[in-house]
Design a protein around this motif. Structure first.
Motif, mmCIF file in Angstrom:
data_model
loop_
_atom_site.group_PDB
_atom_site.id
_atom_site.type_symbol
_atom_site.label_atom_id
_atom_site.label_comp_id
_atom_site.label_asym_id
_atom_site.label_seq_id
_atom_site.Cartn_x
_atom_site.Cartn_y
_atom_site.Cartn_z
ATOM 1 N N SER A 173 0.237 -4.725 7.817
ATOM 2 C CA SER A 173 1.597 -4.202 7.929
ATOM 3 C C SER A 173 1.614 -2.739 7.470
ATOM 4 C CB SER A 173 2.557 -5.014 7.072
ATOM 5 O OG SER A 173 2.229 -4.864 5.691
ATOM 6 N N GLU A 174 2.672 -2.040 7.808
ATOM 7 C CA GLU A 174 2.773 -0.637 7.400
ATOM 8 C C GLU A 174 2.796 -0.503 5.885
ATOM 9 O OE1 GLU A 174 2.522 2.058 9.320
ATOM 10 O OE2 GLU A 174 2.076 0.592 10.901
ATOM 11 N N SER A 175 3.473 -1.434 5.192
ATOM 12 C CA SER A 175 3.514 -1.363 3.728
ATOM 13 C C SER A 175 2.134 -1.595 3.125
ATOM 14 C CB SER A 175 4.510 -2.385 3.180
ATOM 15 O OG SER A 175 4.143 -3.696 3.565
ATOM 16 N N MET A 176 1.339 -2.502 3.740
ATOM 17 C CA MET A 176 -0.008 -2.741 3.243
ATOM 18 C C MET A 176 -0.897 -1.530 3.490
ATOM 19 S SD MET A 176 -1.759 -4.942 1.586
ATOM 20 C CE MET A 176 -3.469 -5.303 1.159
ATOM 21 N N LYS A 177 -0.703 -0.868 4.609
ATOM 22 C CA LYS A 177 -1.474 0.351 4.879
ATOM 23 C C LYS A 177 -1.183 1.416 3.828
ATOM 24 C CE LYS A 177 -1.675 -0.309 9.908
ATOM 25 N NZ LYS A 177 -1.191 0.205 11.220
ATOM 26 N N ARG A 178 0.086 1.537 3.425
ATOM 27 C CA ARG A 178 0.437 2.506 2.385
ATOM 28 C C ARG A 178 -0.203 2.124 1.058
ATOM 29 N NH1 ARG A 178 5.502 2.175 5.063
ATOM 30 N NH2 ARG A 178 6.274 0.681 3.509
ATOM 31 N N LEU A 179 -0.215 0.835 0.747
ATOM 32 C CA LEU A 179 -0.829 0.378 -0.497
ATOM 33 C C LEU A 179 -2.326 0.685 -0.505
ATOM 34 C CD1 LEU A 179 -0.230 -3.027 -2.238
ATOM 35 C CD2 LEU A 179 -2.548 -2.245 -1.825
ATOM 36 N N LEU A 180 -3.002 0.418 0.604
ATOM 37 C CA LEU A 180 -4.442 0.656 0.670
ATOM 38 C C LEU A 180 -4.778 2.137 0.577
ATOM 39 C CD1 LEU A 180 -5.377 -1.882 3.489
ATOM 40 C CD2 LEU A 180 -5.900 -2.091 1.056
ATOM 41 N N ALA A 181 -3.884 2.973 1.104
ATOM 42 C CA ALA A 181 -4.120 4.416 1.039
ATOM 43 C C ALA A 181 -3.970 4.952 -0.382
ATOM 44 C CB ALA A 181 -3.154 5.138 1.982
ATOM 45 N N ASP A 182 -3.103 4.309 -1.189
ATOM 46 C CA ASP A 182 -2.863 4.787 -2.556
ATOM 47 C C ASP A 182 -2.534 3.602 -3.452
ATOM 48 O OD1 ASP A 182 -2.312 6.164 -4.845
ATOM 49 O OD2 ASP A 182 -0.677 7.380 -4.002
ATOM 50 N N PRO A 183 -3.542 2.775 -3.796
ATOM 51 C CA PRO A 183 -3.284 1.552 -4.564
ATOM 52 C C PRO A 183 -2.574 1.787 -5.891
ATOM 53 C CG PRO A 183 -5.517 1.556 -3.688
ATOM 54 C CD PRO A 183 -4.965 2.925 -3.460
ATOM 55 N N ALA A 184 -2.927 2.847 -6.606
ATOM 56 C CA ALA A 184 -2.340 3.084 -7.915
ATOM 57 C C ALA A 184 -0.837 3.312 -7.839
ATOM 58 C CB ALA A 184 -3.019 4.291 -8.561
ATOM 59 N N ARG A 185 -0.381 3.869 -6.749
ATOM 60 C CA ARG A 185 1.042 4.183 -6.605
ATOM 61 C C ARG A 185 1.875 2.966 -6.235
ATOM 62 N NH1 ARG A 185 3.632 8.625 -2.355
ATOM 63 N NH2 ARG A 185 5.832 8.245 -2.926
ATOM 64 N N TYR A 186 1.309 2.064 -5.429
ATOM 65 C CA TYR A 186 2.108 0.984 -4.874
ATOM 66 C C TYR A 186 1.811 -0.399 -5.448
ATOM 67 C CZ TYR A 186 3.600 4.237 -1.229
ATOM 68 O OH TYR A 186 4.144 5.300 -0.561
ATOM 69 N N TYR A 187 0.759 -0.518 -6.284
ATOM 70 C CA TYR A 187 0.343 -1.861 -6.662
ATOM 71 C C TYR A 187 -0.240 -1.892 -8.069
ATOM 72 C CZ TYR A 187 -2.732 -5.949 -6.847
ATOM 73 O OH TYR A 187 -3.371 -7.082 -7.227
ATOM 74 N N THR A 188 0.234 -2.869 -8.870
ATOM 75 C CA THR A 188 -0.301 -3.120 -10.192
ATOM 76 C C THR A 188 -0.648 -4.593 -10.310
ATOM 77 O OG1 THR A 188 1.103 -1.395 -11.158
ATOM 78 C CG2 THR A 188 0.139 -3.008 -12.672
#
Length: 327
Positions: A173-188
């Motif tokens: 998904s687009e949100s997962m693509k954003r997370l993979l591009a910048d894990p520290a920003r979108y995921y803890t």
């Protein structure tokens, strides 16, 4: 493959490719002639027990389960211990009532309780482009919603059939693509309220997401190669086709290159085309010789209208066509 064809004495080869063959004949007789432990995957979509009789020969609701169980029993005998039977069964209403038939669930129970199949998993094919039906309950009286989901039973001979869901990953998904591009920003990493622990591996790029058992596949190909060629040649396309992506999914997940895939209600031979594309051996059985011959369009669409028509006429009369050379 030649050895397999030698076993199928009651059927007639309609056409063959390097990887498979379309056989015209009674599927019950042909299934009975398959060697034991020879098939890696059966995938098929039988005629549904609709209330209105169709040109392709759907069965009456009253005897549907017993009729279909005969095929499933013979398929089980031919399956390898690691093999699977995938069967797409659509729903229907009871005659004259806005009440659903339970035929697909009764069939599942018969397969498991009477024949000894395991239900590896239930899938649901969601067709967002399906037309509203039945007209009486959906369009006219508007007391039922559009039926847009088919049940797809994935059955196996043993508890652990061959399968690898990792081979049928879907785009992120687009949100997962954003997370993979910048894990520290979108995921803890943290524990969810459900007490499921989501660790560091969640942010790893695996080339795609694992699929769910809801397969959203439109069946709205109004101008694909098969339909374009049928229209150009002036003969009707098969009225009950499932989309190419459906057999592709299960063939990819449940088999490896070189494995044998069989469809015993082949119709327009979507399964054979999918197996050919994935480098699997295949056999397709179709009772109606005309449908079997016309399905060759999926393999000879580039040969020009006159040559295609000539080949189809010859196959309809009993001659076998060799496509792309012998086995």
């Amino acid at each position: 493959m030649r050895d397999l064809l030698d076993h199928l004495r009651s059927g007639r080869v309609c056409y063959s490719t390097r990887r498979g063959a379309m056989i015209s004949g009674d599927s019950l007789e042909l299934l009975a002639q398959l060697p034991a432990d020879s098939v890696d995957l059966f995938i098929t979509s039988p005629p549904f027990p609709l209330l209105r009789q169709k040109a392709y020969g759907n069965e009456d609701q009253q005897r549907y389960v017993a009729w279909l169980t005969e095929f499933a029993k013979l398929a089980k005998d031919a399956l390898k211990s690691t093999g699977s039977l995938v069967i797409d069964i659509g729903g229907a209403y009871q005659r004259g009532l806005p009440v659903r038939s339970l035929h697909q669930f009764r069939a599942l129970l018969a397969f498991v309780d009477e024949l000894g199949y395991r239900l590896a998993e239930e899938f649901y094919w969601y067709n967002p482009s399906k037309l509203p039906s039945p007209i009486e309950w959906v369009n006219k009286r508007k007391i039922r919603a559009k039926d847009a989901v088919n049940t797809v039973w994935w059955l196996s001979k043993t508890d652990e059939p061959k399968a690898d869901v990792g081979k049928v990953r879907i785009p992120y998904s687009e949100s997962m693509k954003r997370l993979l591009a910048d894990p520290a920003r979108y995921y803890t990493p943290k524990d969810r309220p459900s007490q499921h622990s989501i660790g560091e591996a969640f942010g790893r790029d695996n080339g795609g997401a694992l699929p769910s058992n809801l397969l959203a596949i439109p069946n709205s190909q109004s101008n694909d190669m098969y339909l374009r060629t049928c229209k150009k040649l002036g003969f009707p396309s098969h009225p009950a086709r499932f989309p190419l992506k459906l057999p592709l999914f299960f063939i990819e997940m449940c088999t490896d290159p070189g494995d044998l895939v069989v469809d015993f209600f082949a119709g327009s031979n979507t399964t054979g085309r999918a197996a050919e594309d994935l480098d699997r051996r295949w056999l397709s059985f179709e009772l109606d010789r005309s449908y079997a011959a016309e399905s060759a369009v999926r393999f000879i669409y580039d040969q020009g209208p006159e040559n295609i028509l000539k080949s189809i006429r010859q196959m309809t009369k009993g001659k076998a066509l060799v496509v792309n050379g012998p086995f």
